[in-house]
Write an enzyme that holds these catalytic residues in place. Structure first.
Site, short mmCIF file in Angstrom:
data_model
loop_
_atom_site.label_atom_id
_atom_site.label_comp_id
_atom_site.label_asym_id
_atom_site.label_seq_id
_atom_site.Cartn_x
_atom_site.Cartn_y
_atom_site.Cartn_z
N ASP A 1 0.82 -1.30 -0.01
CA ASP A 1 0.03 0.06 -0.19
C ASP A 1 0.72 1.10 0.18
O ASP A 1 0.59 2.11 0.57
CB ASP A 1 -1.04 -0.03 1.22
CG ASP A 1 -0.24 0.05 2.58
OD1 ASP A 1 0.90 -0.16 2.49
OD2 ASP A 1 -0.92 0.20 3.65
N SER A 2 1.78 1.10 -0.53
CA SER A 2 2.77 2.43 -0.67
C SER A 2 3.67 1.98 -1.91
O SER A 2 4.26 1.30 -2.22
CB SER A 2 4.15 2.25 0.60
OG SER A 2 5.03 3.35 0.43
#
Length: 556
Positions: free
Chosen positions: A489-490
């Site tokens: 999620d980065s």
């Protein structure tokens, strides 16, 4: 030492397995879709190199005994001198217990430090061996949900603060004026200011240029401003890169990745599943000029609950004035991944949030757990209903002796099958004790508890994996971006490419949810278990998923 060619003797399956095989045991040779295969290939095709500036500073700090970030001390904590028997004999029972406790704490800390020290030394050793290489690559594999992980463990782009800071893209790109702006945002993010608007983050970085220059020029002999960051080594790398770009201008060749992080990404996906307008706003799926902070909102609700209960409950009274964003953050973060009430209580204790409070730590942690759960019931209600539905499907299937299967928006076909296990051999003796060997036991069926608790987290993880893979392909095909530093999620890339990458991830998230995911989920179950009675579907809200395309802080 130089190596050429591939490591043909080390064969690894594309879909890795542990004690449970899940997807790898489904018998579908084509379970991994062409899109997922291409995404894995693109990510492991990225050339990296060692950031020698960080390596040199890190080595010097370790030799000096500086414990910066995840860098452990070079020496153990010394034990106190052994007490004479005459002194020990005069101590009370409580004093002896307290003394033994202090010794145990020192031994425990030293044991943990040994592991961290060995890990840090391996990173430094590997980085030193690779420091002169023009390019290095990291082979990757998939877990059974489709998440992409690097195989090398000591240093990799998904590692800890030390590991990520030691790496930079081998291929540089002119930073551009917009890229300088994004580097300024990345510096502010590294120092924990990601809750501000973009403009406020840029202004914060510019207002601290002198301290950033000092960090880049004199990292160990100056003011050490960089050591105040959440991830200090990554922050130092960004400080150095930003100052170079700031002073040299848009033609500066940049190698350091700039990351954008999702806002509680699991809840973002759950809000999209349910088209929940409340959850969408709280997790920045909506257009807006300011960034919403779900952790702070939950903390406000918890503080209100504490104030309400303080007059009648001692456990509530000790929390008055002590509820912060940190109090609730781990519980909120892990909610979409199936954290249990007991798990939240254990988190509170492990984070030492109750260590200096009056009264019982267990009771104090139990109270704040209940307050957090009450707050979550009003702030992420739709998300919990969606999770309950997925769990209900897993329960119904397990009782019918069926695994949970679904297909992701990335085309990957996934199976979750936590089967009960039985012992195959007993008393296998090793140097470290006796070993028990277990294997799946088809006769005993599924482990109902594991099938239930893991179902919603695994489904949501598979959706964030699909979003990542689809974003990679969009970047390749539509924006000619070939350097990725993606961690679930980065999402990271060269500073000059951040706007294009951001456009791709917004587009792909919207595309994923143009159709009702519950329709797709149920249709997949009906294809192999048509007679299983599934739970009622949760009611969806009226959030317009197209609004995500204009969501400024969806990933920021």
């Amino acid at each position: 030492m130089k190596y050429e060619g591939g490591y043909l003797v080390i064969k690894k399956p594309l879909v890795r397995t542990g004690s449970f095989k899940h997807t790898a045991d489904d018998g579908n040779a084509d379970a991994v879709s062409p899109l997922m295969m291409r995404a894995v290939s693109a990510i492991q095709d990225v050339p990296w190199r060692i950031n020698t500036f960080i390596l040199d500073v890190m080595r010097e700090a370790f030799v000096n005994g500086d414990t910066i970030g995840d860098l452990p001390p070079a020496d153990d904590i010394p034990l106190p001198d052994k007490l004479p028997l005459s002194v020990w004999g005069q101590m009370s029972v409580d004093q002896k217990i307290e003394h033994k406790g202090k010794l145990a704490d020192i031994h425990g800390t030293n044991a943990r430090t040994v592991a961290k020290r060995e890990s840090a030394l391996r990173k430094l050793k590997v980085a030193e061996e690779l420091r002169d290489e023009d390019a290095i690559w990291f082979p990757h594999s998939l877990d059974f949900r489709g998440r992409i992980y690097p195989l090398p463990q000591d240093i990799n782009p998904q590692g800890d603060d030390l590991s990520k800071a030691l790496l930079m893209f081998a291929e540089g790109k002119p930073v551009t004026e917009r890229g300088v702006w994004w580097l300024a945002i990345a510096v502010a993010n590294a120092f924990g200011h990601d809750k501000l608007t973009f403009e406020e983050r840029f202004d914060w970085t510019v207002s601290n240029v002198d301290a950033i220059v000092d960090s880049a020029d004199r990292p160990l002999t100056g003011r050490r401003f960089w050591t105040t960051a959440d991830e200090p080594w990554v922050a130092l790398a960004l400080c150095r890169e930003f100052i170079e770009a700031w002073t040299q201008g848009p033609d500066y060749i940049s190698h350091t990745p700039v990351h954008l992080d999702g806002s509680c990404n699991g809840l973002q996906h759950l809000s999209a599943w349910g088209l929940d307008p409340i959850g969408a706003k709280a997790t920045n799926l909506t257009r807006g000029d300011t960034k919403e902070d779900l952790y702070s909102e939950v903390a406000k609700v918890v503080e209100h609950i504490v104030q309400r209960d303080a007059a009648t409950l001692e456990e509530a009274a000790v929390w008055v004035g002590r509820v912060t964003r940190r109090t609730v953050k781990r519980a909120v973060m892990t909610t979409p991944y199936g954290v249990t009430p007991r798990g939240i209580q254990n988190q509170v204790i492990a984070d030492r949030l109750v260590s200096d409070m009056e009264g019982s730590p267990v009771k104090n942690a139990g109270y704040i757990r209940d307050a957090i759960l009450e707050a979550l019931a009003s702030t992420v209600k739709s998300a919990k209903e969606t999770m309950g539905y997925i769990q209900g499907c897993a329960i119904a299937l397990a009782k019918a002796k069926q695994p949970l299967k679904w297909e992701t928006p990335g085309g990957m076909r996934i199976m979750q099958a936590y089967k009960k296990k039985s012992l195959t051999r007993l008393n296998v003796k090793t140097l470290f004790g006796e070993l028990h060997i277990w294997k799946d036991d088809d006769h005993q069926g599924f482990d109902l508890r594991k099938q239930t608790l893991a179902s919603a987290p695994n489904v949501i993880h598979s959706y964030d994996a699909a979003h990542l893979a689809k974003t990679v392909i969009n970047c390749l095909d539509n924006h000619r971006i070939t350097a990725f530093a993606f961690v679930h999620d980065s999402y990271g890339c060269h500073a000059a490419n951040v706007d294009a990458m951001r456009s791709a991830l917004l587009e792909e998230f919207v595309a994923m949810y143009q159709t009702d995911p519950i329709d797709t989920f149920e249709a997949g179950i009906r294809a192999y278990a048509p007679d299983v009675k599934l739970p009622p579907r949760p009611q969806r809200g009226n959030f317009n998923i197209e609004e995500v395309k204009t969501a400024r802080y969806f990933f920021s």
